[in-house]
Design a protein around this motif. Sequence first.
Motif, PDB file in Angstrom:
ATOM      1  N   LEU A 166       0.815  -1.200   0.000  1.00 22.32           N
ATOM      2  CA  LEU A 166       0.000   0.000   0.000  1.00 22.32           C
ATOM      3  C   LEU A 166       0.851   1.253   0.000  1.00 22.32           C
ATOM      4  O   LEU A 166       1.952   1.261   0.563  1.00 22.32           O
ATOM      5  CB  LEU A 166      -0.906   0.040   1.235  1.00 22.32           C
ATOM      6  CG  LEU A 166      -2.139  -0.854   1.256  1.00 22.32           C
ATOM      7  CD1 LEU A 166      -1.787  -2.316   1.367  1.00 22.32           C
ATOM      8  CD2 LEU A 166      -3.066  -0.446   2.376  1.00 22.32           C
ATOM      9  N   THR A 167       0.315   2.310  -0.604  1.00 24.20           N
ATOM     10  CA  THR A 167       0.947   3.611  -0.473  1.00 24.20           C
ATOM     11  C   THR A 167       0.725   4.085   0.962  1.00 24.20           C
ATOM     12  O   THR A 167      -0.172   3.596   1.657  1.00 24.20           O
ATOM     13  CB  THR A 167       0.334   4.634  -1.444  1.00 24.20           C
ATOM     14  OG1 THR A 167      -1.052   4.802  -1.129  1.00 24.20           O
ATOM     15  CG2 THR A 167       0.511   4.204  -2.905  1.00 24.20           C
ATOM     16  N   ALA A 173      -5.480   5.792   5.412  1.00 22.81           N
ATOM     17  CA  ALA A 173      -6.939   5.727   5.240  1.00 22.81           C
ATOM     18  C   ALA A 173      -7.513   4.390   5.690  1.00 22.81           C
ATOM     19  O   ALA A 173      -8.693   4.114   5.458  1.00 22.81           O
ATOM     20  CB  ALA A 173      -7.290   5.980   3.776  1.00 22.81           C
ATOM     21  N   ASN A 174      -6.706   3.536   6.328  1.00 19.29           N
ATOM     22  CA  ASN A 174      -7.133   2.222   6.823  1.00 19.29           C
ATOM     23  C   ASN A 174      -7.614   1.295   5.712  1.00 19.29           C
ATOM     24  O   ASN A 174      -8.486   0.449   5.940  1.00 19.29           O
ATOM     25  CB  ASN A 174      -8.214   2.354   7.902  1.00 19.29           C
ATOM     26  CG  ASN A 174      -7.686   2.981   9.158  1.00 19.29           C
ATOM     27  OD1 ASN A 174      -6.572   2.689   9.581  1.00 19.29           O
ATOM     28  ND2 ASN A 174      -8.460   3.878   9.742  1.00 19.29           N
ATOM     29  N   LEU A 175      -7.042   1.423   4.522  1.00 22.04           N
ATOM     30  CA  LEU A 175      -7.466   0.582   3.412  1.00 22.04           C
ATOM     31  C   LEU A 175      -6.856  -0.814   3.471  1.00 22.04           C
ATOM     32  O   LEU A 175      -7.233  -1.686   2.686  1.00 22.04           O
ATOM     33  CB  LEU A 175      -7.156   1.258   2.077  1.00 22.04           C
ATOM     34  CG  LEU A 175      -7.980   2.520   1.805  1.00 22.04           C
ATOM     35  CD1 LEU A 175      -7.577   3.147   0.474  1.00 22.04           C
ATOM     36  CD2 LEU A 175      -9.472   2.221   1.830  1.00 22.04           C
ATOM     37  N   LEU A 176      -5.942  -1.074   4.402  1.00 25.54           N
ATOM     38  CA  LEU A 176      -5.388  -2.418   4.542  1.00 25.54           C
ATOM     39  C   LEU A 176      -6.507  -3.414   4.861  1.00 25.54           C
ATOM     40  O   LEU A 176      -6.569  -4.487   4.273  1.00 25.54           O
ATOM     41  CB  LEU A 176      -4.302  -2.476   5.612  1.00 25.54           C
ATOM     42  CG  LEU A 176      -3.718  -3.857   5.891  1.00 25.54           C
ATOM     43  CD1 LEU A 176      -3.099  -4.465   4.633  1.00 25.54           C
ATOM     44  CD2 LEU A 176      -2.693  -3.785   7.011  1.00 25.54           C
ATOM     45  N   GLN A 177      -7.400  -3.057   5.781  1.00 28.10           N
ATOM     46  CA  GLN A 177      -8.504  -3.953   6.115  1.00 28.10           C
ATOM     47  C   GLN A 177      -9.354  -4.254   4.883  1.00 28.10           C
ATOM     48  O   GLN A 177      -9.771  -5.391   4.661  1.00 28.10           O
ATOM     49  CB  GLN A 177      -9.394  -3.341   7.211  1.00 28.10           C
ATOM     50  CG  GLN A 177      -8.731  -3.247   8.557  1.00 28.10           C
ATOM     51  CD  GLN A 177      -8.094  -1.889   8.785  1.00 28.10           C
ATOM     52  OE1 GLN A 177      -7.407  -1.356   7.925  1.00 28.10           O
ATOM     53  NE2 GLN A 177      -8.299  -1.339   9.962  1.00 28.10           N
ATOM     54  N   VAL A 178      -9.608  -3.244   4.065  1.00 29.88           N
ATOM     55  CA  VAL A 178     -10.397  -3.418   2.844  1.00 29.88           C
ATOM     56  C   VAL A 178      -9.676  -4.369   1.893  1.00 29.88           C
ATOM     57  O   VAL A 178     -10.288  -5.258   1.301  1.00 29.88           O
ATOM     58  CB  VAL A 178     -10.680  -2.059   2.176  1.00 29.88           C
ATOM     59  CG1 VAL A 178     -11.375  -2.248   0.832  1.00 29.88           C
ATOM     60  CG2 VAL A 178     -11.514  -1.168   3.096  1.00 29.88           C
ATOM     61  N   CYS A 179      -8.358  -4.201   1.745  1.00 31.23           N
ATOM     62  CA  CYS A 179      -7.575  -5.080   0.868  1.00 31.23           C
ATOM     63  C   CYS A 179      -7.640  -6.528   1.346  1.00 31.23           C
ATOM     64  O   CYS A 179      -7.824  -7.452   0.544  1.00 31.23           O
ATOM     65  CB  CYS A 179      -6.125  -4.611   0.791  1.00 31.23           C
ATOM     66  SG  CYS A 179      -5.890  -3.079  -0.129  1.00 31.23           S
TER      67      CYS A 179
END
Length: 193
Positions: A166-167, A173-179
């Motif tokens: 991730l960038t 933006a807590n997008l790790l959980q989404v990924c």
Amino acid sequence: MSPSPFETWSATQRVSSNTALGAFGALPFQNPPDASVLVPFRMAEPNPSVANCDVVGPNNKLQFRVVTDPAMPGYTVLKAANDESLATIEWREPAKVEVRGLIPKQRASDFFKSSCDRRYRAMAIQSREYVLVSTGGTLLLYTAGSKSYEFLARTSQQAGSCTAELTQSAVSANLLQVCIVTILLLQNGRKFN
């Protein structure tokens, strides 16, 4: 009809991101940056699959755990190191997903809607639009915009192991959980539309 790229996500073939993004015509996609500027995460020690594993980041620091508990059949939960639930996948038909503070509980097929031509998936997270593109064994996540598409994350799998890069803005933006939720949904082998 040819299969969706998401149905063959586990394929071992490698396709360059420029080839995959060319499917969108002249849309201004940003090329993924060099791996050295991305923050790496991996789904470690799958037992027996990524539905039960640790998600570790730089320096092998535990970020959270993926737990599919036989005592709670039909559910997979992402848990923080302090055991707090961060996300839930409910596998009963229709499959549902929730990521606390980011994605309210909804059908998985509504969470990442397939485009009409099935070349990408669209997601809305906290009123922002995102596009998920499959390039064989890799998924690329971009912000959706009228002028350009900013690269945020890349997920891939090799030899039973899954990684997410991730960038820094995607991490913030807590997008790790989404990924990770997206990986789990696609690894399950179901068709979501």
